[in-house]
Structure formats: structure tokens, C-alpha cells
Write a protein that holds these residues in place. Structure first.
Motif, PDB file in Angstrom:
ATOM      1  N   ILE A 176     -50.592 -35.288 -15.782  1.00  0.00           N
ATOM      2  CA  ILE A 176     -50.787 -35.523 -14.476  1.00  0.00           C
ATOM      3  C   ILE A 176     -50.605 -34.062 -13.817  1.00  0.00           C
ATOM      4  CG2 ILE A 176     -50.101 -37.889 -14.019  1.00  0.00           C
ATOM      5  CD1 ILE A 176     -47.248 -36.981 -12.659  1.00  0.00           C
ATOM      6  N   ASP A 177     -50.420 -33.077 -14.728  1.00  0.00           N
ATOM      7  CA  ASP A 177     -50.261 -31.816 -14.340  1.00  0.00           C
ATOM      8  C   ASP A 177     -51.361 -31.265 -13.218  1.00  0.00           C
ATOM      9  OD1 ASP A 177     -49.174 -31.902 -16.915  1.00  0.00           O
ATOM     10  OD2 ASP A 177     -47.922 -30.472 -16.280  1.00  0.00           O
ATOM     11  N   LYS A 178     -52.622 -31.566 -13.422  1.00  0.00           N
ATOM     12  CA  LYS A 178     -53.597 -31.181 -12.723  1.00  0.00           C
ATOM     13  C   LYS A 178     -54.000 -31.829 -11.389  1.00  0.00           C
ATOM     14  CE  LYS A 178     -54.724 -27.733 -15.865  1.00  0.00           C
ATOM     15  NZ  LYS A 178     -56.080 -28.018 -16.319  1.00  0.00           N
ATOM     16  N   ILE A 179     -52.904 -32.547 -11.103  1.00  0.00           N
ATOM     17  CA  ILE A 179     -53.384 -33.553  -9.700  1.00  0.00           C
ATOM     18  C   ILE A 179     -53.003 -32.719  -8.500  1.00  0.00           C
ATOM     19  CG2 ILE A 179     -52.670 -35.676 -10.790  1.00  0.00           C
ATOM     20  CD1 ILE A 179     -50.151 -35.755  -9.400  1.00  0.00           C
ATOM     21  N   LYS A 180     -52.094 -31.605  -8.594  1.00  0.00           N
ATOM     22  CA  LYS A 180     -51.951 -30.711  -7.710  1.00  0.00           C
ATOM     23  C   LYS A 180     -53.195 -30.191  -7.087  1.00  0.00           C
ATOM     24  CE  LYS A 180     -48.352 -26.990  -6.416  1.00  0.00           C
ATOM     25  NZ  LYS A 180     -47.283 -26.172  -7.012  1.00  0.00           N
ATOM     26  N   GLY A 181     -52.949 -30.120  -5.606  1.00  0.00           N
ATOM     27  CA  GLY A 181     -54.272 -29.636  -4.982  1.00  0.00           C
ATOM     28  C   GLY A 181     -55.502 -30.568  -4.920  1.00  0.00           C
ATOM     29  N   LYS A 182     -55.489 -31.630  -5.580  1.00  0.00           N
ATOM     30  CA  LYS A 182     -56.565 -32.631  -5.320  1.00  0.00           C
ATOM     31  C   LYS A 182     -56.501 -33.306  -3.894  1.00  0.00           C
ATOM     32  CE  LYS A 182     -57.921 -31.715  -9.355  1.00  0.00           C
ATOM     33  NZ  LYS A 182     -59.438 -31.076  -9.382  1.00  0.00           N
TER      34      LYS A 182
END
Length: 341
Positions: free
Chosen positions: A146-152
Motif C-alpha cells: 500500500i506504499d503507493k496509496i499516498k496522494g491518491k
């Protein structure tokens, strides 16, 4: 701001309606009617048969008439219980904890067991889901992260939802420990915030719709509510990476989304949702009769309550093995209380 004001007015009017129905009958056990309040997830027209079956069980146990109180917001259901506006409710663990904090007379009635017939596996699952075709962005090698959920753009259910907010927000906070996040940091998006945008679906169905209509990039919702609307495309139910699609038989609010697909990039076990009761409004005899009836073999074998996997009946609970209702103590919900500390 207009939406917030509208919700407050709606909640106030709804609570007034609940109180008006029972204000003169608050003396314990004196009313000949038992009101069951339902979250938005279970208030839809396609769930009427399931609600009515629970109502029949309550009527048989108590000899009293049942009124179903449907809601459009979690807070309305919680406040109705806390303010003596309903005798029984079907809440998430977080909703129970909130109602109990407001009114100590709110106590667990029963909770559904796991397939073992015990509390050991009495869990359902909270998903973080993304649209099919975009799941690769959240993979690191063969594993989803889930590292890439930031900024979504993020959709939760309600901040009173256990699996639609409390559990996923706790997972996010723990995963991004270096960001020193708090719950309130995840409730609003925008510049300088963890998420670019945050919206609330109001129900698990609503949060899924937000994802499938591109209002969110990621949505939180649970398996037990969505199971009546979806089919597995690939993978194993409740496993990370499983692909689902909206069933051709799905009813509102998914009638225009049939065939749309999503992938669960995170799946977390959650304590099963309880039926709760307000012992200030129910006699001790009614309380005992309700517990005895709900935990009886008659109810555990009722295929409109514990629905077989291959059945066309739409219910709230699935029968795969030894599932049944069990009496549960308040302390069983302490792990959920800990999430708020």
C-alpha cells in the motif's frame, strides 16, 4: 459545508422521529413494539427479505411487533440506539463501541460465529480495492503493497464504520509510521494532506460505487456486504490480489455497473458485527428470550438467515459449515476500542 449542514439536519429530524416513536414507552419492557435500526448497508430494498426474517425471529422470541427503522447514515443508527430510539440494532463493532460509550445500557445481543461455530474465527474482511488494470501500480515484485496509496483519491465508508474506516485507517497509520499520522489526517484530503482527496460512500456499497465510477482511486469496503453483488473472476475469495466483478444479477446501486472489475490489494480480518440491544427498553425476560432464540438450532438452521453459498436467497450471513449466533461479552470488542487509543 452545505452537505455537512444537510446531514446534521437530516440526522436531527431522523432522531426526532425515533424519539417520537418511543418517548412515551421508555419504561422497560412496556412497549408492545420492538424497533430494529439498520445501517445504510442493510437498508436497501434488495435486503428487505433478510431484514424481515430477523424481524420474525424477534417477534417469535418476544411476542411483540417489530418495526424496521432504515437509515441513510451510520450516525443516525448509532444515535437512535444511544438515545433510546431503538431496542435492537445491527452494527459494526465500532458502532457498538460508540453507542456503548454514549449509553451504557447498550449491550451485545449476539454475534455470528465463524465456520467453526466458535468465536475463534468470527471475522469478516476489510478490503482496500482498486480498479482492474491499475493494480500493477501497487505491486512490488509479486506482492501487493500500500506504499503507493499516498496522494491518491480515497473513499471510506463512514468514520463510524469498523471495516470501512477504523481498520483500514489503522493499517495505513501503522504502515506509514514515519508520517506520524492520526485518524483525522485521513479524513480530509487536499494540499499537504496524506490523500489528494477523501470522500465517504455512506455505505459499503456506496464506497465501492465511488471506485467503479472513478470518484476514487482506492476504496475501503467489506466482503460481507459486497458478496451479494459480486463474482470472483480470478483468485480466492478474501485473498490479496483476487479479482472481482459486479455480477450480472446485481441490484441497486450496481445495476449500471455490471461487469465492472476491481482487485483487492489489501484484505484484513475484522471482528464480526454484532446485533446489540438496549436493556433500558427491554425487560429481562425479553432479553433472555432474544438470546435463547437467536442462539437456537432453529435459527442456525434457518436458510434465510444463514444462507447457503449456492442459494439465490440474499441474506446477511453465509452457511458454509457450523455458522451460528453466539452470546458474546462486551470485553470481546476491546481490540476495537484499542484502535481509538
Amino acid at each position: 459545508m452545505k452537505r455537512i449542514i444537510a446531514l446534521v439536519i437530516s440526522a436531527t429530524l431522523a432522531l426526532g422521529m425515533f424519539d417520537a416513536c418511543g418517548a412515551s414507552e421508555k419504561e422497560k419492557g412496556k412497549s408492545d413494539t420492538i424497533r430494529i435500526v439498520w445501517y445504510p448497508n442493510e437498508s436497501g430494498g434488495d435486503q428487505e427479505e433478510a431484514r424481515n426474517e430477523i424481524g420474525k425471529i424477534v417477534e417469535e422470541a418476544t411476542g411483540k411487533k417489530v418495526e424496521h427503522k432504515l437509515t441513510t447514515d451510520y450516525s443516525i443508527a448509532i444515535e437512535a440506539l444511544a438515545n433510546d430510539g431503538a431496542e435492537i440494532g445491527f452494527t459494526g463493532a465500532q458502532g457498538y463501541v460508540e453507542a456503548k460509550k454514549k449509553n451504557d445500557n447498550i449491550v451485545p445481543l449476539v454475534v455470528s460465529s465463524g465456520k467453526s461455530g466458535t468465536l475463534d474465527d468470527a471475522v469478516y474482511y476489510s478490503w482496500l480495492a482498486v480498479r482492474t488494470g491499475e493494480e500493477g501500480e501497487y505491486k512490488n515484485g509479486d506482492k501487493y503493497e500500500i506504499d503507493k496509496i499516498k496522494g491518491k483519491k480515497m473513499s471510506f465508508v463512514s468514520n463510524s464504520s469498523t471495516s470501512g474506516f477504523k481498520v483500514p485507517s489503522s493499517s495505513i497509520i501503522n504502515h506509514f509510521e514515519n508520517d506520524n499520522l492520526k485518524e483525522e489526517d485521513l479524513m480530509q484530503g487536499g494540499k499537504g494532506k496524506f490523500f489528494n482527496k477523501v470522500i465517504f460512500g455512506g455505505s459499503h456499497q456506496g464506497s465501492a460505487v465511488n471506485l467503479l465510477t472513478n470518484k476514487s482511486d482506492i476504496s475501503a469496503f467489506c466482503d460481507t456486504v459486497l458478496m451479494n453483488y459480486i463474482d470472483v473472476v480470478s483468485g480466492e475469495f478474501n485473498k490479496v490480489g483476487t479479482k472481482y466483478k459486479i455480477s450480472d444479477k446485481a441490484e441497486e446501486p450496481f445495476t449500471n455497473l455490471k461487469g465492472k472489475e476491481f482487485v483487492a490489494i489489501n484484505s484484513t480480518p475484522v471482528l464480526n458485527s454484532p446485533f446489540v440491544m438496549n436493556k433500558n427498553l427491554l425487560s429481562e425476560e425479553d432479553q433472555k428470550n432474544l438470546i435463547d432464540m437467536f442462539t437456537s438450532d432453529k435459527v442456525s438452521n434457518n436458510e434465510k438467515v444463514f444462507v447457503k453459498e449456492d442459494s439465490d436467497v440474499k441474506g446477511f450471513f453465509t452457511k458454509t459449515d457450523k455458522e451460528k449466533f453466539l452470546k458474546v461479552e462486551d470485553s470481546w470488542f476491546n481490540p476495537v476500542r484499542e484502535l481509538s487509543k
